[in-house]
Scaffold this motif. Structure first.
Motif, short mmCIF file in Angstrom:
data_model
loop_
_atom_site.label_atom_id
_atom_site.label_comp_id
_atom_site.label_asym_id
_atom_site.label_seq_id
_atom_site.Cartn_x
_atom_site.Cartn_y
_atom_site.Cartn_z
N LEU A 8 20.91 -26.69 -16.29
CA LEU A 8 19.98 -27.73 -16.74
C LEU A 8 20.80 -28.98 -17.00
O LEU A 8 21.76 -28.96 -17.78
N ILE A 66 21.51 -22.36 -17.36
CA ILE A 66 20.17 -21.87 -17.71
C ILE A 66 20.25 -20.45 -18.25
O ILE A 66 19.49 -20.07 -19.15
N ILE A 114 16.22 -29.90 -13.68
CA ILE A 114 16.48 -28.47 -13.51
C ILE A 114 17.12 -28.26 -12.13
O ILE A 114 16.51 -28.57 -11.11
N LEU A 167 11.04 -24.25 -16.11
CA LEU A 167 12.19 -23.53 -16.63
C LEU A 167 11.91 -22.03 -16.73
O LEU A 167 12.77 -21.21 -16.44
#
Length: 162
Positions: free
Chosen positions: A73, A88, A68, A128
């Motif tokens: 990503l 993302i 990340i 995330l």
């Protein structure tokens, strides 16, 4: 989840049938090499070639991970020369099941499935979701079928904070 040189990597595997086929083929050279050592009194070049083939295939098999970054990503597959950068902000939904996660984004037509172990999956989804660029939703698909480890993790964390 492995922290390597300050970077956190969340490892994944392909579909279970492909993973079994790949890892079976990856460990075959070491068994052939060991049987050749057992059969012969001397170590030949073939045994070294089979050993290095095993090391190479093993290294490629461990090269599947997520990383990340601030706004994207990084998805590394078994091909070390191809890494996919997925913004993302473009992730619409992440479906989390007991065995895998499915990332639904415009780059993947029906969503892409990544098999992960329990704890790396938990830390990946958590990291995330905390990313400020993530605007999608996270859906637990089969959390009532098996033990809901997300709830158990957060309840333990809440107890330790008090």
């Amino acid at each position: 989840m492995i922290k390597l040189f300050g970077k956190i990597r969340y490892h994944w595997q392909p579909e279970l049938s492909w993973a079994i086929i790949y890892w079976s083929l990856a460990i075959t050279p070491i068994f052939i090499g060991m049987s050749l050592v057992y059969e012969r009194a001397r170590i030949s070049n073939t045994i070294f070639i089979l050993f290095f083939l095993f090391i190479f295939l093993f290294g490629i098999g461990l090269h599947r991970y997520f990383e990340i970054k601030e706004d994207h990503l990084l998805i590394a597959s078994a091909n070390p020369f191809v890494t996919r950068r997925l913004p993302i902000a473009s992730i619409k939904k992440i479906e989390v099941t007991y065995l895998y996660i499915r990332i639904c984004a415009p780059e993947f037509s029906k969503g892409k499935v990544f098999y992960m172990r329990k704890w790396p999956k938990k830390y990946f989804v958590n990291a995330l979701a905390l990313n400020p660029n993530f605007k999608g939703e996270i859906e637990l698909i089969d959390h009532l079928i098996k033990q809901d480890y997300f709830e158990e993790y957060y309840s333990d964390k809440a107890k330790s904070v008090r």
